[in-house]
Scaffold this motif. Structure first.
Motif, PDB file in Angstrom:
ATOM      1  N   ASP A  33      38.464  54.352  31.102  1.00 34.34           N
ATOM      2  CA  ASP A  33      38.620  53.298  30.106  1.00 34.34           C
ATOM      3  C   ASP A  33      39.070  51.998  30.754  1.00 34.34           C
ATOM      4  O   ASP A  33      38.591  50.912  30.398  1.00 34.34           O
ATOM      5  N   GLU A  37      36.946  48.529  30.636  1.00 35.93           N
ATOM      6  CA  GLU A  37      37.506  47.270  30.136  1.00 35.93           C
ATOM      7  C   GLU A  37      37.384  46.163  31.180  1.00 35.93           C
ATOM      8  O   GLU A  37      37.055  45.024  30.854  1.00 35.93           O
ATOM      9  N   HIS A  38      37.645  46.505  32.427  1.00 38.33           N
ATOM     10  CA  HIS A  38      37.522  45.521  33.502  1.00 38.33           C
ATOM     11  C   HIS A  38      36.081  45.037  33.621  1.00 38.33           C
ATOM     12  O   HIS A  38      35.838  43.831  33.752  1.00 38.33           O
ATOM     13  N   GLU A  40      33.775  45.019  31.268  1.00 42.99           N
ATOM     14  CA  GLU A  40      33.459  44.186  30.108  1.00 42.99           C
ATOM     15  C   GLU A  40      34.000  42.780  30.297  1.00 42.99           C
ATOM     16  O   GLU A  40      33.343  41.794  29.960  1.00 42.99           O
ATOM     17  N   SER A  41      35.206  42.684  30.836  1.00 44.13           N
ATOM     18  CA  SER A  41      35.813  41.384  31.087  1.00 44.13           C
ATOM     19  C   SER A  41      34.965  40.580  32.071  1.00 44.13           C
ATOM     20  O   SER A  41      34.768  39.379  31.901  1.00 44.13           O
TER      21      SER A  41
END
Length: 62
Positions: A33, A37-38, A40-41
Motif C-alpha cells: 500500500d 501510494e508513492h 500514485e503521488s
C-alpha cells in the motif's frame, strides 16, 4: 529508513535494503500500500504531454 540521496554511487547492501523495506509498514500488505501510494503521488506530478518539450522534429523541418 535510511535517508540517502538518489545520486549515491555506492549500491545499498542487503541490511540497508531490508531496513528501508521494513520502514514501509508492518506487513507485506502495508508495504505494498505504501508503494502504491508513492507511485500514485509520482503519477500526479508527471507533466502532461503538452507540457513536455518536443524532442522530435517534424518531417517538414528536416
Amino acid at each position: 529508513m535510511t535517508d540517502r540521496p538518489d545520486d549515491t554511487a555506492e549500491p545499498r547492501d542487503a541490511d540497508e535494503l531490508t531496513e528501508a523495506v521494513d520502514d514501509l509498514g508492518d506487513t507485506a500488505d502495508d508495504r505494498l500500500d505504501a508503494v502504491a501510494e508513492h507511485n500514485e503521488s509520482l503519477e500526479e506530478r508527471l507533466p502532461s504531454d503538452d507540457e513536455l518539450p518536443r524532442t522530435h522534429r517534424s518531417p517538414e523541418q528536416g
